[in-house]
Design a protein around this motif. Structure first.
Motif, PDB file in Angstrom:
ATOM      1  N   PHE A  26       0.920  -1.206  -0.107  1.00  0.00           N
ATOM      2  CA  PHE A  26      -0.001  -0.239   0.240  1.00  0.00           C
ATOM      3  C   PHE A  26       0.221   1.338  -0.141  1.00  0.00           C
ATOM      4  N   LEU A  27       1.881   1.076   1.025  1.00  0.00           N
ATOM      5  CA  LEU A  27       3.078   2.461   1.433  1.00  0.00           C
ATOM      6  C   LEU A  27       3.600   3.003  -0.540  1.00  0.00           C
ATOM      7  N   LEU A  30       1.929   4.128  -3.031  1.00  0.00           N
ATOM      8  CA  LEU A  30       1.077   5.706  -2.952  1.00  0.00           C
ATOM      9  C   LEU A  30       2.758   6.672  -3.452  1.00  0.00           C
ATOM     10  N   ASN A  97       9.472   3.597   9.945  1.00  0.00           N
ATOM     11  CA  ASN A  97       8.342   3.881  10.715  1.00  0.00           C
ATOM     12  C   ASN A  97       9.379   4.536  12.267  1.00  0.00           C
ATOM     13  N   ALA A 119       5.224   8.559   9.418  1.00  0.00           N
ATOM     14  CA  ALA A 119       4.168   9.596   9.579  1.00  0.00           C
ATOM     15  C   ALA A 119       4.711  11.126  10.038  1.00  0.00           C
TER      16      ALA A 119
ATOM     17  N   ARG B 218       2.323   1.298  13.357  1.00  0.00           N
ATOM     18  CA  ARG B 218       2.695   2.626  12.118  1.00  0.00           C
ATOM     19  C   ARG B 218       2.701   2.289  10.756  1.00  0.00           C
ATOM     20  N   THR B 219       2.567   1.373  10.168  1.00  0.00           N
ATOM     21  CA  THR B 219       3.058   1.675   8.764  1.00  0.00           C
ATOM     22  C   THR B 219       1.000   1.613   8.257  1.00  0.00           C
ATOM     23  N   SER B 222       0.674   5.340   8.647  1.00  0.00           N
ATOM     24  CA  SER B 222       1.132   6.169   8.060  1.00  0.00           C
ATOM     25  C   SER B 222       0.605   5.948   6.080  1.00  0.00           C
ATOM     26  N   ALA B 223       0.169   4.800   5.711  1.00  0.00           N
ATOM     27  CA  ALA B 223      -0.794   4.755   4.578  1.00  0.00           C
ATOM     28  C   ALA B 223      -2.320   5.685   4.597  1.00  0.00           C
ATOM     29  N   LYS B 225      -2.317   8.339   6.739  1.00  0.00           N
ATOM     30  CA  LYS B 225      -1.736   9.808   6.471  1.00  0.00           C
ATOM     31  C   LYS B 225      -1.397  10.047   5.168  1.00  0.00           C
TER      32      LYS B 225
END
Lengths: 135, 434
Positions: A26-27, A30, A97, A119, B218-219, B222-223, B225
């Motif tokens: 996912f990250l 993005l 993180n 974050a 957190r992961t 963060s995603a 966010k």
């Protein structure tokens, strides 16, 4: 747009490519989307081993490196990349993180260009930082 | 007595005695005379008369001088023989019979004396015996008294002995009880030690769990966010104003959660002693300025003014000191963010830092809502959030001040708050200059 048209292939223009080492899809999706919008060439690695392999093979212009990864973790990838004369000059930005002082200090000591806590930054700020490093 | 003894003398004087023999001589001489006289008359009649007179005279004499005294003496002897020792013989003459009576009386006196003496002796002895008896009785009574006393003492001793053995028994019971209590205490102590070990292990495990959980959280946070960030920056196409507002609210909630996770991680590290302090020379003024700059935009948004007063009421230079810069930033950030959040728009926040003896003191003073007295004591405890704070719906986690207290304590410093409800609060800390 110009860059994109002149460099259609990832392989042919490795110097201008950015390697994203991130195990969370996912990250990864993005940040890759955001970077591609800026016309940058992206290589993706899903763990430390693959990341290290792509650093050596592709010699990207910049690495965005996560720290907590399956197998070899980001610190180890950083250490090995920096200990290899062929790859030691490739700038690596840690994108993690982890945000504790000792983690940051360790990352910077190992030769990371910067340490960004996921974050604490928007994708836009990350891209901005990446472009700064690319020059 | 003397007279009596004289009278009853056993040896009569010979001179005083006119013996029977003499009397008889006189008598017979008289008779012979009469008879001679009468015989000379040659008259038989006269002779007979003379003979008769001599016979009669002889009879009277014999009767008066011999028979009557002897008869009298015999009566007396009889009476004495029957026990009457008081009777005495009548002494009629001074002749042998009188002598006999006298001697008899002497004997009777002796006899009479004898029982009296005996009686006296017996009485004396009896008296002595009675006296002795009386004394013995006294001694006996005394002995009886003593005996009774001894008896009572003996009884008391027996009772005391019983009491003592009862006491001893009770003491033995008590000792057994105490022994049991001691054993229980030792067991408890061991249990407590074991529980303590378990708790320490649990605490370590808990801290570890919190770390792992926080990292795992957190992961996705963060995603989320990044998703909100990119939605707002148009990466997924243009948004209507309504959509933007909704995404902003989501982003703010997510931001609060990210902070909570960060705080939890800090708490876990602070509690387990894994907070990586490194003490270097720091410039407090510079840190304050930087922290204020980071928060100025947010304060402006809430229409709150922030002032920094370097030294209030003095020109003493603030010396650099050894401290953990990151940790101090966390404390200041917490103080300042709280001040901004709990001060109403139009309010003012003042940061004062000064040298106070061997300490550097930093005070963050706001014109906010203040803190009720009843909540002051719990302010620096974990997860504590004031009633008013909760009602204001601010995004605090209730961990910031707990972490701040731990950090300042690790600097050997002090942390505190002064507040008046409705007028504002001043949070302060001071750390020693090193």
């Amino acid at each position: 747009m110009q860059e994109k048209s002149t460099n259609p292939s990832k392989e042919s223009n490795a110097a201008k490519s950015i390697l994203v080492v991130e195990d969370d899809q996912f990250l990864r999706d993005l940040i890759v989307k955001k970077l591609e919008e800026e016309g940058l060439n992206i290589i993706q690695a899903v763990d430390g081993e693959e990341g290290l392999q792509f650093i050596k093979e592709n010699k990207p212009a910049l690495v965005l490196l996560d720290l907590i990864l399956p197998g070899i973790d980001g610190f180890e990838v950083l250490k090995q990349a920096k200990s290899d004369p062929e790859t030691k000059d490739i700038p690596i930005i840690i994108l993690s993180n982890l945000g504790q002082k000792d983690d940051i200090e360790r990352g910077l000591e190992l030769g990371a260009r910067d340490f960004m806590v996921k974050a604490h930054f928007t994708p836009e700020e990350i891209v901005k930082k990446a472009k700064e490093v690319l020059g | 007595m003397n007279k009596t003894r004289e009278n009853n003398s056993p040896i009569p004087s010979k001179a005083g005695i006119l013996s029977i023999q003499a009397k008889l001589f006189v008598l017979f001489s008289f008779i012979a005379l009469i008879l001679a006289v009468t015989a000379a008359q040659n008259d038989t009649r006269i002779l007979v008369i003379g003979f008769a007179v001599s016979l009669f005279g002889g009879f009277i004499f014999t009767r008066r001088s011999i028979i009557e005294p002897l008869a009298s003496l015999t009566r007396v002897v009889r009476k004495i023989s029957s026990g009457d020792l008081t009777i005495r013989a009548e002494i009629r003459s001074r002749d042998e019979i009188g002598e006999l009576a006298r001697s008899f009386n002497t004997m009777a006196n002796r006899l009479a004396e004898y029982p009296t003496k005996l009686e006296r002796t017996v009485r004396k002895r009896t008296e002595d015996l009675t006296e002795a008896n009386r004394m013995l009785g006294g001694i006996n009574a005394e002995l009886e008294g003593r005996n009774a006393e001894l008896d009572a003492v003996a009884k008391a001793l027996v009772r005391r002995d019983l009491e003592l053995s009862e006491l001893r028994r009770q003491q033995e019971d008590r000792l057994i009880e105490l022994d049991a209590v001691a054993k229980t205490l030792v067991r408890r102590d061991m249990e407590l030690l074991r529980v303590n070990d378990e708790l320490r292990e649990l605490d370590v495990a808990k801290s570890h769990f919190v770390s792992v959980a926080a990292h795992q959280l957190r992961t996705p946070l963060s995603a989320v966010k990044w998703t909100f960030d990119m939605l707002l920056s148009g990466d997924f196409g243009p948004l209507t104003k309504e959509q933007k507002d909704a995404v902003k609210r989501g982003r703010d909630v997510n931001k609060g959660t990210i902070r909570l996770v960060a705080d939890l991680l800090d708490v876990a590290r602070v509690e387990s002693g894994r907070f990586p302090y490194s003490f270097n020379t720091v410039d407090i003024g510079k840190i304050i300025k930087e922290v204020v700059e980071i928060n100025r935009a947010y304060a402006k948004e809430r229409k709150i003014d922030i002032i920094i007063s370097r030294v209030k009421g003095g020109r003493a230079k603030i010396p650099p000191t050894k401290a953990d810069e990151t940790a101090l930033r966390m404390v200041l950030q917490n103080f300042l963010l709280n001040a901004i959040n709990y001060t109403l728009p139009g309010g003012k926040i003042e940061l004062v830092y000064k040298k106070e003896g061997k300490f550097i003191e930093v005070r963050v003073k706001d014109t906010g809502v203040g803190i009720p007295k009843r909540e002051m004591g719990r302010l620096f405890t974990k997860f504590f959030r004031g009633d008013k704070v909760v009602r204001m719906q601010t995004s605090g986690t209730g961990l910031g001040l707990f972490i701040a207290k731990n950090i300042i304590t690790a600097h050997n410093g002090e942390i505190g708050v002064e507040s008046e409800e409705g007028k504002g609060s001043t949070f302060w800390f001071r750390i020693p200059i090193k």
